[in-house]
Design an enzyme around this catalytic site. Structure first.
Site, PDB file in Angstrom:
ATOM      1  N   VAL A 106       0.728  -1.298   0.041  1.00 20.35           N
ATOM      2  CA  VAL A 106      -0.109  -0.272  -0.172  1.00 20.35           C
ATOM      3  C   VAL A 106       0.750   1.306  -0.295  1.00 20.35           C
ATOM      4  O   VAL A 106       0.591   2.313  -0.610  1.00 20.35           O
ATOM      5  CB  VAL A 106      -0.976   0.234   1.508  1.00 20.35           C
ATOM      6  N   ASP A 145       9.933   3.242   6.224  1.00 25.67           N
ATOM      7  CA  ASP A 145       9.702   1.964   7.171  1.00 25.67           C
ATOM      8  C   ASP A 145      10.862   1.285   8.125  1.00 25.67           C
ATOM      9  O   ASP A 145      12.013   2.217   8.806  1.00 25.67           O
ATOM     10  CB  ASP A 145       9.850   0.795   6.412  1.00 25.67           C
ATOM     11  N   THR A 180      -2.314  -4.122   9.080  1.00 26.55           N
ATOM     12  CA  THR A 180      -3.433  -4.298  10.348  1.00 26.55           C
ATOM     13  C   THR A 180      -3.749  -5.596  10.153  1.00 26.55           C
ATOM     14  O   THR A 180      -5.406  -5.704   9.908  1.00 26.55           O
ATOM     15  CB  THR A 180      -5.017  -3.536  10.464  1.00 26.55           C
ATOM     16  N   THR A 182      -5.694  -0.906   6.845  1.00 26.37           N
ATOM     17  CA  THR A 182      -8.076  -1.345   6.618  1.00 26.37           C
ATOM     18  C   THR A 182      -8.127  -1.383   8.422  1.00 26.37           C
ATOM     19  O   THR A 182      -7.495  -2.162   9.296  1.00 26.37           O
ATOM     20  CB  THR A 182      -8.180  -1.887   6.166  1.00 26.37           C
ATOM     21  N   CYS A 206      -6.758  -9.099   2.621  1.00 20.99           N
ATOM     22  CA  CYS A 206      -7.458  -8.426   3.314  1.00 20.99           C
ATOM     23  C   CYS A 206      -8.901  -8.956   2.919  1.00 20.99           C
ATOM     24  O   CYS A 206     -10.088  -9.311   4.435  1.00 20.99           O
ATOM     25  CB  CYS A 206      -7.771  -7.792   1.313  1.00 20.99           C
ATOM     26  N   ARG A 221       1.412 -13.983   2.556  1.00 18.72           N
ATOM     27  CA  ARG A 221       0.373 -13.948   3.856  1.00 18.72           C
ATOM     28  C   ARG A 221      -0.635 -14.415   3.526  1.00 18.72           C
ATOM     29  O   ARG A 221      -1.249 -14.361   2.963  1.00 18.72           O
ATOM     30  CB  ARG A 221       0.988 -12.796   4.130  1.00 18.72           C
TER      31      ARG A 221
END
Length: 429
Positions: A20, A38, A88, A123, A263, A334
């Protein structure tokens, strides 16, 4: 704020440079002075060399950008407009894990000044930004939101592996802590989003809009997965049924499959968690999650039943799984539900080998306890094509026959070989 950013009198920072944050940072750096921040030193070193660790962005996209990649808090202090785009996830109990976003909030709190802006893209559930994140910034900084510093939320809509629906071509939802913040934040995003922005009245509205986008997809795919289980018992092809039903103008075209990633397989749990906190127990959303989370075990059981019927000795049976990433044509593993298939097969003591042209064997070993074989070496009792990578589309009946036993089953999860495997038993969702 917008005028100062455009004049390069002030600097924009993006915290979190993954799927993102990196595209946002690079697009902003076409127009503004940007700091890409980062905490992962290795990631920063790669980005400084023009290499995207995720493999999503090519080297040419780094050229001519006004951006500094860093892990230094001192460098981050130079920024006045902060965009937080960190992961998240959920934990092993499917409870939202806010560790990264709270840590990023504390980092911003340590450098933010009066008059600065902070916008979240991660998110979250409705209310999280204002109830869980901004208080961290206030506590660390000693500043007050909406008076000392401005706030906003603009949910990400990045789709890994998709070169069509990019950040520039997809409408951006934007919310602000007040009317001034909304206008300024919208103006910043309008610099890079050619499709335009959609302003909403409150941060909670933007948070809710994001979380239901993937919840809707999750539920539709869950319906397809449940239909595939039913149709399998009837002995009819789910894909043929969907093709026929799809001839009606208003039939929504979704397909069965493994639902993983960071997601669709995660976001619904953020919504149901918040609902439970408010005293409401979700029925429909959790039912969809139950079905989708169980598809890996379901596929494994189909393979085990086939082996028992045609081999008899599961400990001698060999199974090849093609694909380990969470979706086609990406390197991201992931929350890959292929791991559920592997675990399901291994629980019955089958010998399982996994191959994937895009995934990292070391990363899979670290995340799930299994690595990749360099090259499949037959003869297998079953092959599971779990991910529809482009590399697999050229495989034909002869290729499968060459590395399988005559009684082998080709389990084509995504249905990419429909009516193309006559010499072996064929099954798909």
């Amino acid at each position: 704020m917008l005028a100062s950013l455009v004049a390069k009198e002030k600097t924009l920072a993006v915290i979190g440079l993954g799927y993102v944050g990196l595209p946002v940072a690079l697009e902003m750096a076409k127009h503004l002075k940007v700091i890409g921040f980062d905490v992962k030193e290795n990631r920063i070193r790669q980005l400084q060399q023009g290499v995207d660790p995720s493999g999503e962005i090519d080297k040419s996209s780094f050229e001519g950008r006004n951006i500094v990649f860093t892990s230094s808090i001192e460098v981050l202090r130079e920024a006045a407009f902060f965009i937080i785009a960190v992961p998240t996830p959920v934990d092993e109990h499917n409870v939202p894990d806010l560790t990264a976003i709270k840590a990023a909030s504390a980092t911003v709190g340590s450098v933010i000044k009066k008059g600065d802006y902070v916008v979240y893209e991660s998110t979250v559930y409705p209310g999280c930004t204002e109830e869980d994140c901004l208080p961290v910034i206030e506590q660390v900084s000693g500043l007050t939101r909406n008076s000392d510093f401005k706030t906003g939320y603009s949910p990400e809509r990045i789709n890994p592996g998709d070169k069509v629906h990019t950040i520039a071509s997809v409408i951006k939802v934007v919310a602000g802590g007040d009317a001034e913040a909304l206008e300024q934040i919208a103006g910043v995003y309008e610099l890079i989003v050619k499709a335009g922005v959609h302003k909403v009245s409150a941060i909670k509205v933007a948070e809710a809009a994001k979380v239901i986008e993937n919840t809707q997809r999750d539920l539709n795919i869950a319906l397809m997965n449940e239909l595939s289980i039913i149709f399998d018992k009837m002995g009819i092809s789910t894909f043929e049924v969907l093709e026929a039903a799809g001839t009606k103008w208003n039939f929504l075209k979704f397909y069965p499959g493994l639902v993983g990633g960071h997601c669709i397989g995660v976001d619904p749990y953020y919504l149901t968690y918040k609902a439970a906190e408010l005293g409401y127990s979700s029925k429909v959303i959790l039912a969809g999650r139950y079905i989708n989370d169980g598809m890996g075990a379901y596929i494994a059981q189909k393979i085990v039943k086939h082996v028992l019927l045609h081999n008899g000795n599961v400990k001698e049976a060999r199974v090849l799984i093609l694909g380990a990433t969470f979706k086609e044509n990406v390197s991201d593993v992931r929350n890959s539900k292929v791991a559920d298939v592997v675990r399901g097969l291994q629980s019955y003591y089958l010998q399982v080998e996994v191959a994937d042209p895009n995934a990292s064997s070391d990363e899979l070993q670290h995340e799930y306890g299994f690595g990749l074989v360099e090259k499949p070496a037959g003869h297998y009792d079953a092959i599971i094509v779990a991910v529809a990578h482009d590399e697999y589309k050229a495989y034909d009946d002869a290729w499968f026959a060459a590395i399988t036993k005559p009684h082998a089953l080709i389990a084509d999860v995504k249905g990419i070989y429909k009516n193309r495997i006559p010499s072996r038993m064929y099954w798909s969702l």
